[in-house]
Design a protein around this motif. Structure first.
Motif, PDB file in Angstrom:
ATOM      1  N   LEU A  29      28.502  43.155  23.858  1.00 39.83           N
ATOM      2  CA  LEU A  29      27.501  44.088  23.343  1.00 39.83           C
ATOM      3  C   LEU A  29      26.092  43.577  23.613  1.00 39.83           C
ATOM      4  N   ASN A  30      25.302  44.381  24.314  1.00 34.43           N
ATOM      5  CA  ASN A  30      23.878  44.080  24.445  1.00 34.43           C
ATOM      6  C   ASN A  30      23.079  45.263  23.912  1.00 34.43           C
ATOM      7  N   ALA A  31      21.769  45.204  23.996  1.00 32.59           N
ATOM      8  CA  ALA A  31      20.927  46.251  23.415  1.00 32.59           C
ATOM      9  C   ALA A  31      21.237  47.614  24.014  1.00 32.59           C
ATOM     10  N   GLU A  32      21.457  47.657  25.341  1.00 37.18           N
ATOM     11  CA  GLU A  32      21.716  48.942  25.989  1.00 37.18           C
ATOM     12  C   GLU A  32      23.050  49.519  25.527  1.00 37.18           C
ATOM     13  N   MET A  33      24.090  48.686  25.459  1.00 32.56           N
ATOM     14  CA  MET A  33      25.397  49.188  25.034  1.00 32.56           C
ATOM     15  C   MET A  33      25.358  49.660  23.580  1.00 32.56           C
ATOM     16  N   ARG A  69      22.872  36.441  26.179  1.00 32.98           N
ATOM     17  CA  ARG A  69      21.520  36.631  26.729  1.00 32.98           C
ATOM     18  C   ARG A  69      20.697  37.507  25.789  1.00 32.98           C
ATOM     19  N   TRP A  70      21.348  38.525  25.234  1.00 30.10           N
ATOM     20  CA  TRP A  70      20.661  39.390  24.272  1.00 30.10           C
ATOM     21  C   TRP A  70      20.304  38.579  23.025  1.00 30.10           C
ATOM     22  N   MET A  71      21.209  37.729  22.571  1.00 31.89           N
ATOM     23  CA  MET A  71      20.931  36.906  21.400  1.00 31.89           C
ATOM     24  C   MET A  71      19.783  35.934  21.657  1.00 31.89           C
ATOM     25  N   GLN A  72      19.748  35.359  22.855  1.00 31.12           N
ATOM     26  CA  GLN A  72      18.655  34.446  23.204  1.00 31.12           C
ATOM     27  C   GLN A  72      17.310  35.146  23.125  1.00 31.12           C
ATOM     28  N   ALA A  73      17.290  36.404  23.601  1.00 35.21           N
ATOM     29  CA  ALA A  73      16.036  37.165  23.567  1.00 35.21           C
ATOM     30  C   ALA A  73      15.588  37.404  22.129  1.00 35.21           C
ATOM     31  N   GLN A  74      16.539  37.638  21.227  1.00 35.41           N
ATOM     32  CA  GLN A  74      16.174  37.862  19.827  1.00 35.41           C
ATOM     33  C   GLN A  74      15.653  36.574  19.184  1.00 35.41           C
ATOM     34  N   MET A  75      16.217  35.451  19.566  1.00 37.70           N
ATOM     35  CA  MET A  75      15.776  34.171  19.020  1.00 37.70           C
ATOM     36  C   MET A  75      14.323  33.874  19.381  1.00 37.70           C
ATOM     37  N   ALA A  76      13.904  34.370  20.532  1.00 36.20           N
ATOM     38  CA  ALA A  76      12.526  34.118  20.984  1.00 36.20           C
ATOM     39  C   ALA A  76      11.526  35.124  20.427  1.00 36.20           C
ATOM     40  N   ALA A  77      12.034  36.179  19.781  1.00 34.81           N
ATOM     41  CA  ALA A  77      11.157  37.240  19.287  1.00 34.81           C
ATOM     42  C   ALA A  77      10.595  36.894  17.909  1.00 34.81           C
ATOM     43  N   LYS A  83      14.480  41.588  13.089  1.00 30.51           N
ATOM     44  CA  LYS A  83      15.042  42.479  12.071  1.00 30.51           C
ATOM     45  C   LYS A  83      15.341  43.853  12.659  1.00 30.51           C
ATOM     46  N   HIS A  84      14.436  44.350  13.487  1.00 28.94           N
ATOM     47  CA  HIS A  84      14.611  45.673  14.100  1.00 28.94           C
ATOM     48  C   HIS A  84      15.836  45.687  15.003  1.00 28.94           C
TER      49      HIS A  84
END
Length: 263
Positions: A29-33, A69-77, A83-84
């Protein structure tokens, strides 16, 4: 509607086949899916031609969980963005969980993390007996957070504690014992059992199934027995007043198939 990470087809019986479609990532699952799944679920909610949903995938995995990869992007945000983004997964699972139509999970392979969350939002889960299941988040220093409420509602306090903390996988036999699965069958029998469950489901009134599912949702929000009883009485009265109920009972006495019967 065109999708990049899922496919959606509705057959002549009104069976909607919603498939995860990121085979190169084991359907992680990523943001697009997540967004496409939510869009498809909302579409199915508002589409009268869709009477029930089968959610599945192809290949060795049903769903490998959240895309790292999606989780990594959230960690950097920043925190508001974290939260969003987290709320999007929760909202999608909530939409699937509350869909006023039966949802059958066709679990042909392994399911981890968010894939297990998807299973817990289904009404019926049929899995190949070779499949394995785990909430492996703690092995990465994470927790199964946004999927947690759905797992807890499905498995209860004791079994959720059992699989939440260590990330240890369970086989289909254990998954059946703890209530994660409805059926565990040989891979060669998976589709025949799914078809059997589809045919059984199509015999029930669509309005009645939606009302029954909504009633269970209200029970979970109102643990007091008297409140549950009052809610149940009101729901039954509403059912008695419905056209579908009257047609179903008349068909029974006339020894005729109910008008919604598909076979």
């Amino acid at each position: 509607m065109a999708y990049n990470t899922i496919t959606l087809d509705i057959d002549t019986r009104g069976v909607a086949y919603l498939n995860l479609n990121r085979p190169d990532k084991h359907h992680a699952l990523n943001a697009e899916m997540i967004a496409e799944l939510h869009t498809a679920i909302d579409y199915l909610r508002d589409t009268p031609q869709a009477h029930l949903v089968v959610i599945g995938a192809d290949g060795p995995h049903f769903c490998a969980g959240g895309d790292l990869r999606w989780m990594q992007a959230q960690m950097a945000a920043d925190t508001p963005t974290k939260k969003h983004e987290a709320s999007k997964l929760s909202a999608m699972l909530g939409a699937l969980d509350s869909l006023p139509k039966p949802v059958i999970g066709r679990i042909q392979g392994n399911a981890y993390g968010g894939g297990l969350g998807l299973m817990c939002a289904c009404d019926i889960t049929v899995a190949a007996d070779t499949a394995r299941f785990a909430l492996a988040e703690t092995r990465l220093g994470l927790i199964p957070a946004t999927i947690g409420p759905f797992v807890f509602r499905k498995l209860g306090w004791g079994h959720t504690r059992e699989i939440f903390m260590t990330g240890s996988p369970v086989d289909s036999k254990r998954a059946l014992q703890i209530g994660l699965l409805s059926f565990a069958v040989a891979a060669s029998e998976l589709d025949s059992v799914i078809d059997r469950e589809i045919e059984t489901t199509l015999r029930a009134g669509p309005g009645a199934m939606a009302a029954a599912k909504a009633l269970l949702g209200q029970f979970s929000q109102h643990p007091d027995w008297q409140e549950q009883n009052d809610i149940a009485i009101e729901a039954l009265i509403e059912c008695w007043n419905s056209t579908e109920t009257k047609q179903g009972i008349e068909a029974f006495f006339d020894k005729q198939p109910a008008p919604w019967r598909k076979g």
